[in-house]
Design a protein around this motif. Structure first.
Motif, PDB file in Angstrom:
ATOM      1  N   ALA A   1       3.154   9.827  -0.681  1.00  0.00           N
ATOM      2  CA  ALA A   1       2.417  10.723  -0.281  1.00  0.00           C
ATOM      3  C   ALA A   1       2.069  10.388   1.628  1.00  0.00           C
ATOM      4  O   ALA A   1       2.374   9.356   1.808  1.00  0.00           O
ATOM      5  N   PRO A   2       1.752  11.464   2.085  1.00  0.00           N
ATOM      6  CA  PRO A   2       1.701  11.116   3.724  1.00  0.00           C
ATOM      7  C   PRO A   2       0.872  10.083   4.172  1.00  0.00           C
ATOM      8  O   PRO A   2       0.108   9.970   3.861  1.00  0.00           O
ATOM      9  N   ILE A   3       1.410   9.294   5.140  1.00  0.00           N
ATOM     10  CA  ILE A   3       0.723   8.432   5.856  1.00  0.00           C
ATOM     11  C   ILE A   3       0.269   8.884   7.211  1.00  0.00           C
ATOM     12  O   ILE A   3       0.884  10.063   7.861  1.00  0.00           O
ATOM     13  N   ASN A   4      -0.566   8.245   7.891  1.00  0.00           N
ATOM     14  CA  ASN A   4      -0.775   8.526   9.147  1.00  0.00           C
ATOM     15  C   ASN A   4      -0.189   7.413  10.344  1.00  0.00           C
ATOM     16  O   ASN A   4      -0.341   6.121   9.860  1.00  0.00           O
ATOM     17  N   LYS A   5       0.708   7.714  10.779  1.00  0.00           N
ATOM     18  CA  LYS A   5       1.606   6.757  11.829  1.00  0.00           C
ATOM     19  C   LYS A   5       0.821   5.794  12.479  1.00  0.00           C
ATOM     20  O   LYS A   5       1.419   4.666  13.010  1.00  0.00           O
ATOM     21  N   SER A   6      -0.328   6.185  13.079  1.00  0.00           N
ATOM     22  CA  SER A   6      -0.966   5.430  13.905  1.00  0.00           C
ATOM     23  C   SER A   6      -1.903   4.466  13.390  1.00  0.00           C
ATOM     24  O   SER A   6      -2.060   3.515  13.909  1.00  0.00           O
ATOM     25  N   ASN A   7      -2.474   4.578  12.250  1.00  0.00           N
ATOM     26  CA  ASN A   7      -3.435   3.426  11.667  1.00  0.00           C
ATOM     27  C   ASN A   7      -2.469   2.559  10.429  1.00  0.00           C
ATOM     28  O   ASN A   7      -3.354   1.698  10.049  1.00  0.00           O
ATOM     29  N   ILE A   8      -1.352   2.652  10.391  1.00  0.00           N
ATOM     30  CA  ILE A   8      -0.613   1.701   9.439  1.00  0.00           C
ATOM     31  C   ILE A   8       0.028   0.583  10.334  1.00  0.00           C
ATOM     32  O   ILE A   8       0.347  -0.366   9.961  1.00  0.00           O
ATOM     33  N   GLN A   9      -0.057   0.662  11.800  1.00  0.00           N
ATOM     34  CA  GLN A   9       0.492  -0.230  12.589  1.00  0.00           C
ATOM     35  C   GLN A   9      -0.461  -1.661  12.456  1.00  0.00           C
ATOM     36  O   GLN A   9      -1.601  -1.592  12.703  1.00  0.00           O
ATOM     37  N   SER A  10       0.316  -2.790  12.272  1.00  0.00           N
ATOM     38  CA  SER A  10      -0.205  -4.117  12.113  1.00  0.00           C
ATOM     39  C   SER A  10       0.932  -5.062  12.597  1.00  0.00           C
ATOM     40  O   SER A  10       2.274  -4.838  12.665  1.00  0.00           O
ATOM     41  N   GLU A  11       0.394  -6.430  12.760  1.00  0.00           N
ATOM     42  CA  GLU A  11       1.574  -7.553  12.630  1.00  0.00           C
ATOM     43  C   GLU A  11       2.310  -7.569  11.879  1.00  0.00           C
ATOM     44  O   GLU A  11       3.599  -8.047  11.902  1.00  0.00           O
ATOM     45  N   GLU A  12       1.949  -7.213  10.350  1.00  0.00           N
ATOM     46  CA  GLU A  12       2.572  -7.482   9.100  1.00  0.00           C
ATOM     47  C   GLU A  12       3.521  -6.119   9.015  1.00  0.00           C
ATOM     48  O   GLU A  12       4.605  -6.298   8.453  1.00  0.00           O
ATOM     49  N   PHE A  13       3.215  -5.075   9.599  1.00  0.00           N
ATOM     50  CA  PHE A  13       4.053  -3.809   9.272  1.00  0.00           C
ATOM     51  C   PHE A  13       3.963  -3.000  10.689  1.00  0.00           C
ATOM     52  O   PHE A  13       3.366  -2.295  11.249  1.00  0.00           O
ATOM     53  N   LEU A  14       5.307  -3.392  11.257  1.00  0.00           N
ATOM     54  CA  LEU A  14       5.514  -2.804  12.639  1.00  0.00           C
ATOM     55  C   LEU A  14       6.647  -1.921  12.485  1.00  0.00           C
ATOM     56  O   LEU A  14       7.676  -1.762  13.098  1.00  0.00           O
ATOM     57  N   PHE A  15       6.308  -0.878  11.589  1.00  0.00           N
ATOM     58  CA  PHE A  15       7.304   0.404  11.665  1.00  0.00           C
ATOM     59  C   PHE A  15       6.788   1.897  11.684  1.00  0.00           C
ATOM     60  O   PHE A  15       5.623   2.042  11.576  1.00  0.00           O
ATOM     61  N   PRO A  16       7.552   2.572  12.355  1.00  0.00           N
ATOM     62  CA  PRO A  16       7.003   4.068  12.913  1.00  0.00           C
ATOM     63  C   PRO A  16       6.668   4.897  11.416  1.00  0.00           C
ATOM     64  O   PRO A  16       5.890   5.623  11.438  1.00  0.00           O
ATOM     65  N   GLY A  17       7.177   4.355  10.333  1.00  0.00           N
ATOM     66  CA  GLY A  17       6.863   5.280   9.226  1.00  0.00           C
ATOM     67  C   GLY A  17       7.747   4.812   7.718  1.00  0.00           C
ATOM     68  O   GLY A  17       8.228   3.664   7.899  1.00  0.00           O
ATOM     69  N   HIS A  18       7.586   5.255   6.894  1.00  0.00           N
ATOM     70  CA  HIS A  18       8.276   5.101   5.684  1.00  0.00           C
ATOM     71  C   HIS A  18       9.920   4.864   5.804  1.00  0.00           C
ATOM     72  O   HIS A  18      10.236   3.973   5.361  1.00  0.00           O
ATOM     73  N   THR A  19      10.415   5.689   6.338  1.00  0.00           N
ATOM     74  CA  THR A  19      12.024   5.986   6.430  1.00  0.00           C
ATOM     75  C   THR A  19      12.378   4.582   6.993  1.00  0.00           C
ATOM     76  O   THR A  19      13.134   3.798   6.578  1.00  0.00           O
ATOM     77  N   ASP A  20      11.935   4.076   8.121  1.00  0.00           N
ATOM     78  CA  ASP A  20      12.375   2.879   8.822  1.00  0.00           C
ATOM     79  C   ASP A  20      12.128   1.391   7.964  1.00  0.00           C
ATOM     80  O   ASP A  20      13.191   0.669   7.867  1.00  0.00           O
ATOM     81  N   TYR A  21      11.010   1.519   7.138  1.00  0.00           N
ATOM     82  CA  TYR A  21      10.834   0.321   6.330  1.00  0.00           C
ATOM     83  C   TYR A  21      11.712   0.321   5.181  1.00  0.00           C
ATOM     84  O   TYR A  21      12.416  -0.703   4.911  1.00  0.00           O
ATOM     85  N   LEU A  22      11.750   1.519   4.664  1.00  0.00           N
ATOM     86  CA  LEU A  22      12.869   1.599   3.402  1.00  0.00           C
ATOM     87  C   LEU A  22      14.290   1.251   3.901  1.00  0.00           C
ATOM     88  O   LEU A  22      15.071   0.694   3.469  1.00  0.00           O
ATOM     89  N   ASP A  23      14.734   1.619   5.326  1.00  0.00           N
ATOM     90  CA  ASP A  23      15.991   1.128   5.721  1.00  0.00           C
ATOM     91  C   ASP A  23      16.124  -0.277   5.886  1.00  0.00           C
ATOM     92  O   ASP A  23      17.380  -0.642   5.585  1.00  0.00           O
ATOM     93  N   GLN A  24      15.214  -1.017   6.271  1.00  0.00           N
ATOM     94  CA  GLN A  24      15.245  -2.528   6.204  1.00  0.00           C
ATOM     95  C   GLN A  24      15.217  -3.041   4.896  1.00  0.00           C
ATOM     96  O   GLN A  24      16.017  -3.932   4.542  1.00  0.00           O
ATOM     97  N   GLU A  25      14.471  -2.437   3.902  1.00  0.00           N
ATOM     98  CA  GLU A  25      14.317  -3.220   2.612  1.00  0.00           C
ATOM     99  C   GLU A  25      15.630  -2.724   1.593  1.00  0.00           C
ATOM    100  O   GLU A  25      15.694  -3.535   0.665  1.00  0.00           O
ATOM    101  N   LEU A  26      16.027  -1.682   1.558  1.00  0.00           N
ATOM    102  CA  LEU A  26      16.891  -1.137   0.715  1.00  0.00           C
ATOM    103  C   LEU A  26      18.382  -1.235   1.479  1.00  0.00           C
ATOM    104  O   LEU A  26      18.709  -1.411   2.634  1.00  0.00           O
TER     105      LEU A  26
END
Length: 349
Positions: free
Chosen positions: A123-148
Motif C-alpha cells: 500500500a502507498p507510503i509517504n516518502k518523507s516520513n519513512i526516513q530514519s537512521e534505520e531506513f534510508l531509502f527513497p521508497g519500496h523499490t530501492d529497499y527491495l532491490d537491496q534485500e532481494l
C-alpha cells in the motif's frame, strides 16, 4: 495451513495509516470471492484495522494472528506486527505513523524472502516520513532491490499496456547523464526477460522512446539519440532481442502506436507515467520487475486529501492483487517449462 495453487499467499504491507491504504486494502476483500483466489496476510495490527473498518462502515471479518503459520484459507488474516496503539489523523504527515509503515513493509519483505508468503502487494507510503537512521531509502523499490536478488525495475502494467523506465526517480536535468549503453542494455534485458517469464510472451517486441523532442531530429534537437540510444539499440537487436526505436514520444501513445508492442520503455519518469496513467484510468499497477520475488502496488499515492472519507477507489489495489497472482503463476509455469520441458510436453499430450 496447507498451501494450494488456487490459494496463493499474498502478503500486504499496510502503507501510511493516515492515507487511503487501509481503506483500499479492506475494500478489496469486501467481495468474499477474493478469498477463493488468494489467502491474504496483512502486516499490521488487528485492533487498528478493526477500528478502521468500523469507521469506514465496511462489512468484513478480520482474523488476527501472531504468526504467519496461523493464517487460515478463506480468512482476511492480519498479522500483528506490533501490539501498541497508533494515533491516526487522516491526511497528516506523521513521522511516528511513518515508522509503522516501515515496520509493516520490512516484516513483509522478510516473509517474502523466507518464502512464507508467495508475493507482496504494498500500500502507498509517504516518502518523507519513512526516513530514519534505520531506513534510508527513497521508497519500496530501492529497499527491495537491496534485500532481494536481481535488479529492480519499475514496470507499469495494465492489460496489454506495459511501460518501463530507463531512469525512474532521477531529476530531469540529470537524466541525460544516466543514459549509458550499460544502463540501456541492463534495463532492456530485464524487461525482455520479464515479458517472457512473467507474462508468457515468447518473442517480445519492445519499443524505446527518444529523450529529446522529435527523438532529436537526427541530432538537430539534442544528440543523445544519435550518440547513445541508436547504437545501443542496434547492438541489442543484433543479439536477438526485438527492440525498436528510438521513437518520438509526443505522438507515440496518442496514435496508438504502443499497441504494436508488448512493452514501451520511456527514458524518464514523466515521459512514461503521464501517458500510462492517462490511459489506465486508475486501474494501473506498479510492478517491480527484475527481482527473484513478485511485488506489485497500486499506481496511486497516499491520497491524504481524501483519506478517511470512504471515497477512495480501490480498483488499482485490486488490480495489483490480481497481477501478483497472475505473475506468480506465470513464473512457476515458466520455471517448470525451463527445468522439465519433456515433462511439460507429456502433460500437454
Amino acid at each position: 495451513m496447507t498451501k494450494r495453487p488456487e490459494n496463493i499467499i499474498i502478503g500486504i504491507s499496510i502503507g501510511d495509516l493516515n492515507g487511503v491504504g487501509s481503506e483500499v486494502i479492506l475494500k478489496s476483500f469486501e467481495d468474499t470471492r477474493m478469498l477463493e483466489l488468494c489467502t491474504p496476510v496483512i502486516f499490521a495490527n488487528v485492533k487498528i484495522l478493526s477500528f478502521l473498518k468500523k469507521s469506514l462502515n465496511l462489512n468484513i471479518n478480520l482474523h488476527g494472528i501472531d504468526k504467519i503459520e496461523q493464517a487460515l484459507t478463506g480468512k482476511i488474516n492480519v498479522l500483528n506486527v506490533w501490539k501498541e496503539g497508533v494515533n491516526i489523523e487522516y491526511g497528516k504527515v506523521d513521522e511516528n505513523v511513518g515508522k509503522y509503515a516501515v515496520k509493516s513493509f520490512v516484516e513483509a519483505t522478510k516473509a517474502l524472502k523466507e518464502g512464507t508468503i508467495d508475493a507482496l502487494v504494498t500500500a502507498p507510503i509517504n516518502k518523507s516520513n519513512i526516513q530514519s537512521e534505520e531506513f534510508l531509502f527513497p521508497g519500496h523499490t530501492d529497499y527491495l532491490d537491496q534485500e532481494l536478488e536481481g535488479d529492480a525495475l519499475m514496470f507499469m502494467i495494465q492489460d496489454n499496456l506495459r511501460v518501463g523506465l530507463l531512469t525512474d526517480h532521477v531529476p530531469l536535468n540529470d537524466v541525460a547523464k544516466h543514459l549509458t549503453e550499460e544502463l540501456i542494455r541492463k534495463k532492456i534485458k530485464t524487461i525482455n526477460q520479464s515479458l517472457i517469464q512473467d507474462f508468457g510472451i515468447t518473442r517480445p517486441r519492445i519499443a524505446v522512446l527518444g529523450l529529446n523532442p522529435h527523438s532529436g531530429d537526427n541530432g538537430v534537437i539534442g544528440d543523445e539519440e544519435e550518440k547513445v540510444l541508436k547504437p545501443a539499440l542496434k547492438k541489442i537487436f543484433e543479439e536477438g532481442i526485438l527492440v525498436f526505436g528510438p521513437y518520438s514520444a509526443d505522438g507515440f501513445f496518442g496514435s496508438n502506436q504502443y499497441e504494436k508492442y508488448d512493452a514501451v520503455i520511456a527514458t524518464y519518469h514523466d515521459q512514461g507515467l503521464i501517458p500510462f496513467k492517462t490511459l489506465s484510468f486508475g486501474k494501473g499497477v506498479n510492478y517491480t520487475a527484475g527481482l527473484n520475488k513478485v511485488r506489485t502496488s497500486p499506481d496511486h499515492g497516499t491520497g491524504f486529501d481524501i483519506a478517511g472519507k470512504g471515497i477512495a477507489d480501490h480498483h488499482s489495489f485490486l488490480e495489483a492483487i490480481y497481477a501478483a497472482i497472475d505473475i506468480f503463476k506465470s513464473r512457476n509455469e515458466h520455471r517448470e517449462i525451463v527445468e522439465n520441458p519433456l515433462k511439460v510436453k507429456e502433460k500437454q499430450l
